[in-house]
Design an enzyme around this catalytic site. Sequence first.
Site, PDB file in Angstrom:
ATOM      1  N   ASP A 228      55.438  90.489   8.101  1.00  0.00           N
ATOM      2  CA  ASP A 228      56.776  89.888   7.999  1.00  0.00           C
ATOM      3  C   ASP A 228      57.123  89.044   9.218  1.00  0.00           C
ATOM      4  OD1 ASP A 228      56.816  92.250   6.070  1.00  0.00           O
ATOM      5  OD2 ASP A 228      58.620  91.115   5.569  1.00  0.00           O
ATOM      6  N   ASN A 238      55.060  94.789   9.723  1.00  0.00           N
ATOM      7  CA  ASN A 238      54.884  94.848   8.267  1.00  0.00           C
ATOM      8  C   ASN A 238      55.565  96.124   7.774  1.00  0.00           C
ATOM      9  OD1 ASN A 238      53.727  93.696   5.821  1.00  0.00           O
ATOM     10  ND2 ASN A 238      52.350  95.453   5.794  1.00  0.00           N
TER      11      ASN A 238
HETATM   12  O1  MRU Z   1      60.632  95.238   2.137  1.00  0.00           O
HETATM   13  P1  MRU Z   1      59.671  94.312   1.453  1.00  0.00           P
HETATM   14  O2  MRU Z   1      59.239  94.794   0.119  1.00  0.00           O
HETATM   15  O3  MRU Z   1      60.185  92.885   1.440  1.00  0.00           O
HETATM   16  O4  MRU Z   1      58.405  94.347   2.429  1.00  0.00           O
HETATM   17  C1  MRU Z   1      57.328  93.546   2.135  1.00  0.00           C
HETATM   18  C2  MRU Z   1      56.207  93.682   3.067  1.00  0.00           C
HETATM   19  O5  MRU Z   1      56.248  94.396   4.044  1.00  0.00           O
HETATM   20  C3  MRU Z   1      55.039  92.821   2.811  1.00  0.00           C
HETATM   21  O6  MRU Z   1      53.862  93.446   3.198  1.00  0.00           O
HETATM   22  C4  MRU Z   1      55.219  91.529   3.611  1.00  0.00           C
HETATM   23  O7  MRU Z   1      56.442  90.938   3.377  1.00  0.00           O
HETATM   24  C5  MRU Z   1      54.120  90.606   3.417  1.00  0.00           C
HETATM   25  S1  MRU Z   1      54.475  89.491   2.096  1.00  0.00           S
HETATM   26  C6  MRU Z   1      53.155  88.557   1.690  1.00  0.00           C
END
Ligand code: MRU
Length: 338
Positions: A228, A238
């Site tokens: 992220d 992440n």
């Molecule tokens: O809380 P989320 O579902 O948005 O978290 C998503 C993640 O942690 C993903 O691994 C990350 O955004 C990578 S997206 C290609």
Amino acid sequence: MSNLNPIAWIGDAATGHLRLLDQTQLPARETYLDCTDVQSVWDAIKRLSVRGAPEIGIAAAYGCVIGAQHNQFDHAADHLATSRPTAVNLFWAIDRMRRVQRREVHALLVEAKAIHDEDRRMCRSIGDYGLPLLRQHTTNGQAVLTHCNAGALATGGIGTATAPMYVAHEQGLPFRVFADETRPLLQGARLTACELQRAGIDVTLICDNMAAQVMREGKVGMVIVGADRIAANGDAANKIGTYGVAVLARHHHIPFYVAAPSSTFDLSIPDGSHIPIEQRGSEEITEGFGRRTAPDHVQTYSPAFDVTPASLIAAIITERGLIEPVTMQRVRQVIDSR
Ligand code: MRU
């Protein structure tokens, strides 16, 4: 690739709207949200109907177009930036929208679609760079392990962590995937297992607390996760639980890879200690399975992300090539390369 289309602009610039697959309903129901005002886009991001770092950015870009339709571009940009704090792609996309010279709907929609299209291409390129690694580490039947959902549902294309998997599958390479279920919101179970299964990829779901045992049994040849926000030194935020997987992988001598586009890098911060970590509501822990699973009034603590130090990452797979070794110098070399 899975035939789920998580995000689309419907119609023209002046009267069109944003259509989002409501990911909170998967895998049970495939329902879509039609967002015609900025608040509904903000709500969809906040409650994770649309999620995953690149896709949050794409949704916010289209949300800015909706703001402009109501002559409220600045308000839309400011407001959408408050929806979730960790994924830097959100701020990156909003900044790009702010830099559009003519603040009118047609020009803004062109930019939002460009962000969407670029993400699709970046995913593909990550897949091409990641393919040799997947081939190398799965030859003796060992699997790829992934955490959360960094897949097609999280991006404008074939995902980041899943991109090498989709490319390998396209080329007929035999391999298996272990998907961690990813407590508390089960993105691994509900989304990764769902999209890989629909794509015909050999996926096995495990609970998060099974990863150590599966690694000890020698079943895992590599780990690939998304990110992220990645700091200048390569520390990578992440989904919560990723750091634990990285520690386990190091203990078992399994290479741990992060796959992310350049839009996920935040070179303004020196290391991961500067990454804002989103805190989520207690009900996601106490009622995560649709019913109460903890006593009333119990205290909870719910960080949604953690930071994996660069020292645990074998390489970062980007659309511009591999960052290997993961050092500040190599991050700059690859990310500033164009
Ligand atoms: O809380 P989320 O579902 O948005 O978290 C998503 C993640 O942690 C993903 O691994 C990350 O955004 C990578 S997206 C290609």
